[in-house]
Design an enzyme around this catalytic site. Sequence first.
Site, PDB file in Angstrom:
ATOM      1  N   ARG A   8       0.831  -1.213   0.000  1.00 38.86           N
ATOM      2  CA  ARG A   8       0.000   0.000   0.000  1.00 38.86           C
ATOM      3  C   ARG A   8       0.869   1.269   0.000  1.00 38.86           C
ATOM      4  O   ARG A   8       0.360   2.371   0.181  1.00 38.86           O
ATOM      5  CB  ARG A   8      -0.940   0.016   1.213  1.00 38.86           C
ATOM      6  CG  ARG A   8      -1.792  -1.216   1.330  1.00 38.86           C
ATOM      7  CD  ARG A   8      -3.159  -1.047   0.666  1.00 38.86           C
ATOM      8  NE  ARG A   8      -3.672  -2.348   0.262  1.00 38.86           N
ATOM      9  CZ  ARG A   8      -4.040  -2.690  -0.971  1.00 38.86           C
ATOM     10  NH1 ARG A   8      -3.950  -1.838  -1.961  1.00 38.86           N
ATOM     11  NH2 ARG A   8      -4.503  -3.886  -1.234  1.00 38.86           N
ATOM     12  N   HIS A  31       8.467  -6.588  -6.724  1.00 43.24           N
ATOM     13  CA  HIS A  31       7.200  -6.001  -7.185  1.00 43.24           C
ATOM     14  C   HIS A  31       7.027  -4.639  -6.529  1.00 43.24           C
ATOM     15  O   HIS A  31       7.141  -4.506  -5.315  1.00 43.24           O
ATOM     16  CB  HIS A  31       6.031  -6.929  -6.833  1.00 43.24           C
ATOM     17  CG  HIS A  31       4.760  -6.635  -7.570  1.00 43.24           C
ATOM     18  ND1 HIS A  31       4.152  -5.408  -7.534  1.00 43.24           N
ATOM     19  CD2 HIS A  31       3.994  -7.417  -8.377  1.00 43.24           C
ATOM     20  CE1 HIS A  31       3.046  -5.451  -8.287  1.00 43.24           C
ATOM     21  NE2 HIS A  31       2.934  -6.657  -8.811  1.00 43.24           N
ATOM     22  N   TYR A  81       1.375  -1.405  -5.002  1.00 45.28           N
ATOM     23  CA  TYR A  81       0.185  -1.176  -5.839  1.00 45.28           C
ATOM     24  C   TYR A  81      -0.161   0.299  -5.949  1.00 45.28           C
ATOM     25  O   TYR A  81      -0.793   0.723  -6.912  1.00 45.28           O
ATOM     26  CB  TYR A  81      -1.038  -1.887  -5.233  1.00 45.28           C
ATOM     27  CG  TYR A  81      -0.949  -3.379  -5.204  1.00 45.28           C
ATOM     28  CD1 TYR A  81      -0.407  -4.083  -6.279  1.00 45.28           C
ATOM     29  CD2 TYR A  81      -1.431  -4.107  -4.120  1.00 45.28           C
ATOM     30  CE1 TYR A  81      -0.341  -5.468  -6.264  1.00 45.28           C
ATOM     31  CE2 TYR A  81      -1.370  -5.484  -4.099  1.00 45.28           C
ATOM     32  CZ  TYR A  81      -0.827  -6.166  -5.168  1.00 45.28           C
ATOM     33  OH  TYR A  81      -0.766  -7.522  -5.141  1.00 45.28           O
ATOM     34  N   HIS A 130       2.940  -2.080 -12.067  1.00 46.72           N
ATOM     35  CA  HIS A 130       1.690  -1.911 -12.804  1.00 46.72           C
ATOM     36  C   HIS A 130       1.771  -0.573 -13.537  1.00 46.72           C
ATOM     37  O   HIS A 130       2.041   0.448 -12.890  1.00 46.72           O
ATOM     38  CB  HIS A 130       0.497  -1.906 -11.853  1.00 46.72           C
ATOM     39  CG  HIS A 130       0.307  -3.201 -11.120  1.00 46.72           C
ATOM     40  ND1 HIS A 130      -0.650  -3.378 -10.153  1.00 46.72           N
ATOM     41  CD2 HIS A 130       0.953  -4.395 -11.224  1.00 46.72           C
ATOM     42  CE1 HIS A 130      -0.583  -4.620  -9.702  1.00 46.72           C
ATOM     43  NE2 HIS A 130       0.386  -5.258 -10.331  1.00 46.72           N
ATOM     44  N   GLU A 163       3.788  -4.863 -16.222  1.00 44.20           N
ATOM     45  CA  GLU A 163       2.914  -6.033 -16.076  1.00 44.20           C
ATOM     46  C   GLU A 163       1.669  -5.888 -16.944  1.00 44.20           C
ATOM     47  O   GLU A 163       1.064  -4.818 -17.013  1.00 44.20           O
ATOM     48  CB  GLU A 163       2.527  -6.210 -14.598  1.00 44.20           C
ATOM     49  CG  GLU A 163       1.635  -7.430 -14.375  1.00 44.20           C
ATOM     50  CD  GLU A 163       1.463  -7.818 -12.910  1.00 44.20           C
ATOM     51  OE1 GLU A 163       2.089  -7.187 -12.037  1.00 44.20           O
ATOM     52  OE2 GLU A 163       0.690  -8.763 -12.654  1.00 44.20           O
ATOM     53  N   ASP A 215       0.997 -11.860 -16.883  1.00 45.45           N
ATOM     54  CA  ASP A 215       0.200 -12.417 -15.790  1.00 45.45           C
ATOM     55  C   ASP A 215      -0.969 -13.197 -16.389  1.00 45.45           C
ATOM     56  O   ASP A 215      -1.833 -12.616 -17.051  1.00 45.45           O
ATOM     57  CB  ASP A 215      -0.285 -11.276 -14.877  1.00 45.45           C
ATOM     58  CG  ASP A 215      -0.986 -11.775 -13.628  1.00 45.45           C
ATOM     59  OD1 ASP A 215      -1.911 -12.620 -13.756  1.00 45.45           O
ATOM     60  OD2 ASP A 215      -0.629 -11.320 -12.523  1.00 45.45           O
ATOM     61  N   HIS A 223      -4.455 -11.993 -15.341  1.00 41.23           N
ATOM     62  CA  HIS A 223      -4.772 -10.679 -15.905  1.00 41.23           C
ATOM     63  C   HIS A 223      -5.063 -10.757 -17.399  1.00 41.23           C
ATOM     64  O   HIS A 223      -5.997 -10.130 -17.898  1.00 41.23           O
ATOM     65  CB  HIS A 223      -3.603  -9.706 -15.690  1.00 41.23           C
ATOM     66  CG  HIS A 223      -3.328  -9.402 -14.254  1.00 41.23           C
ATOM     67  ND1 HIS A 223      -2.283  -8.602 -13.854  1.00 41.23           N
ATOM     68  CD2 HIS A 223      -3.955  -9.786 -13.112  1.00 41.23           C
ATOM     69  CE1 HIS A 223      -2.276  -8.505 -12.541  1.00 41.23           C
ATOM     70  NE2 HIS A 223      -3.281  -9.222 -12.051  1.00 41.23           N
ATOM     71  N   HIS A 277       3.644 -14.342 -14.359  1.00 41.91           N
ATOM     72  CA  HIS A 277       2.903 -14.511 -13.116  1.00 41.91           C
ATOM     73  C   HIS A 277       1.897 -15.617 -13.384  1.00 41.91           C
ATOM     74  O   HIS A 277       0.994 -15.439 -14.216  1.00 41.91           O
ATOM     75  CB  HIS A 277       2.163 -13.222 -12.738  1.00 41.91           C
ATOM     76  CG  HIS A 277       3.031 -12.187 -12.104  1.00 41.91           C
ATOM     77  ND1 HIS A 277       2.642 -10.873 -11.984  1.00 41.91           N
ATOM     78  CD2 HIS A 277       4.255 -12.293 -11.525  1.00 41.91           C
ATOM     79  CE1 HIS A 277       3.614 -10.195 -11.352  1.00 41.91           C
ATOM     80  NE2 HIS A 277       4.596 -11.036 -11.081  1.00 41.91           N
ATOM     81  N   ASP A 326      -9.669  -8.979 -12.050  1.00 41.24           N
ATOM     82  CA  ASP A 326      -8.403  -9.184 -11.337  1.00 41.24           C
ATOM     83  C   ASP A 326      -8.569  -9.807  -9.950  1.00 41.24           C
ATOM     84  O   ASP A 326      -8.277  -9.174  -8.940  1.00 41.24           O
ATOM     85  CB  ASP A 326      -7.623  -7.862 -11.244  1.00 41.24           C
ATOM     86  CG  ASP A 326      -6.205  -8.083 -10.727  1.00 41.24           C
ATOM     87  OD1 ASP A 326      -5.837  -9.248 -10.466  1.00 41.24           O
ATOM     88  OD2 ASP A 326      -5.469  -7.095 -10.583  1.00 41.24           O
ATOM     89  N   HIS A 374      -7.236 -13.297  -8.270  1.00 37.77           N
ATOM     90  CA  HIS A 374      -6.448 -14.506  -8.493  1.00 37.77           C
ATOM     91  C   HIS A 374      -7.076 -15.700  -7.780  1.00 37.77           C
ATOM     92  O   HIS A 374      -7.700 -15.552  -6.736  1.00 37.77           O
ATOM     93  CB  HIS A 374      -5.025 -14.324  -7.963  1.00 37.77           C
ATOM     94  CG  HIS A 374      -4.300 -13.173  -8.594  1.00 37.77           C
ATOM     95  ND1 HIS A 374      -2.968 -12.935  -8.375  1.00 37.77           N
ATOM     96  CD2 HIS A 374      -4.712 -12.203  -9.445  1.00 37.77           C
ATOM     97  CE1 HIS A 374      -2.603 -11.854  -9.053  1.00 37.77           C
ATOM     98  NE2 HIS A 374      -3.641 -11.388  -9.699  1.00 37.77           N
ATOM     99  N   GLU A 399       1.259 -16.137  -7.687  1.00 43.89           N
ATOM    100  CA  GLU A 399       0.648 -15.067  -6.866  1.00 43.89           C
ATOM    101  C   GLU A 399      -0.755 -15.524  -6.497  1.00 43.89           C
ATOM    102  O   GLU A 399      -1.716 -14.767  -6.573  1.00 43.89           O
ATOM    103  CB  GLU A 399       0.539 -13.775  -7.664  1.00 43.89           C
ATOM    104  CG  GLU A 399       1.831 -13.193  -8.140  1.00 43.89           C
ATOM    105  CD  GLU A 399       1.604 -11.935  -8.980  1.00 43.89           C
ATOM    106  OE1 GLU A 399       0.799 -11.989  -9.929  1.00 43.89           O
ATOM    107  OE2 GLU A 399       2.223 -10.918  -8.668  1.00 43.89           O
TER     108      GLU A 399
END
Length: 275
Positions: A37, A66, A69, A106, A141, A175, A178, A210, A223, A225, A255
């Site tokens: 975050r 990574h 987000y 992203h 990604e 991914d 995705h 991914h 989105d 997973h 993931e």
Amino acid sequence: MFTVGAHLSASKGYVHMYDEAVSIGANTFQFFTRNPRGGKAKALDENDVSLFLEKSKNNFGTILAHAPYTLNACSADEKIRNFALITMEDDIKRLEKTPYSMYNFHPGSHVGQGIDVAVDQISQLLNSVLYPEMTTTVLLETMAGKGSEVGSRFEEIRRIIDAVELSEKLGVCFDTCHVYDAGYDVVQNLDGVLEEFDRVIGLSRLKAVHLNDSKNPFASHKDRHEKIGEGSLGVEALARVINHPALRNLPFFLETPNDIQGYAEEISLLKSLRK
Ligand code: FE
Ligand code: FE
Ligand code: ZN
């Protein structure tokens, strides 16, 4: 070599992630560079880094960091774009301590600004943070296309790459959840999707996968997973992904919603499916 890993917690450092990866049968791992975050990254422990480099010298794949987000290079808010710049700069600086790693982010959400503005802003960010001597490869990604997310079409990723001067520092992370969610049918037509990827972006840009199943049906742009084999992609489709000639030599990162034991079981399942 079948290179496979999972997303691990970075809170106890690199050596801990390495040991955890080995304990679940993995030979690489992914981790967040800081709280997903956002916020400040923990200071790097030089001893931990050098011990990790020593341990992972042989028979271990490239690791994948990574970005948080909250990093949004194409926000309409200048403060948020600035946070993206500072964060990526700092992340790359830290990753240079583990040379030749990969850094996935992203592309962002354009929040109504439109794709043209987004491409400009994302490429501007990359043009500011990439430099000739860096060893880290920065990956864009492929996204599900939730809300105003950029990067759910291969063409959008291509436009960003084309607008970056040091584009040799860039790659793409594919991914599976995705891409399927975005409307590329990797279940019925994996060959066709990869041909399209090759035509639009170029397979030489593809650096990591991914590997995720999806909770939602094809082209739903959600989105979410799912565990391998428990979602709409299914185990046969994901087995084709790990064995496909265009993909099989790439590192695969889980993931999926799992604890460590669940990851261990998925990795052993994937190894049994590997041809
Ligand atoms: Fe991601
Ligand atoms: Fe992903
Ligand atoms: Zn996702």
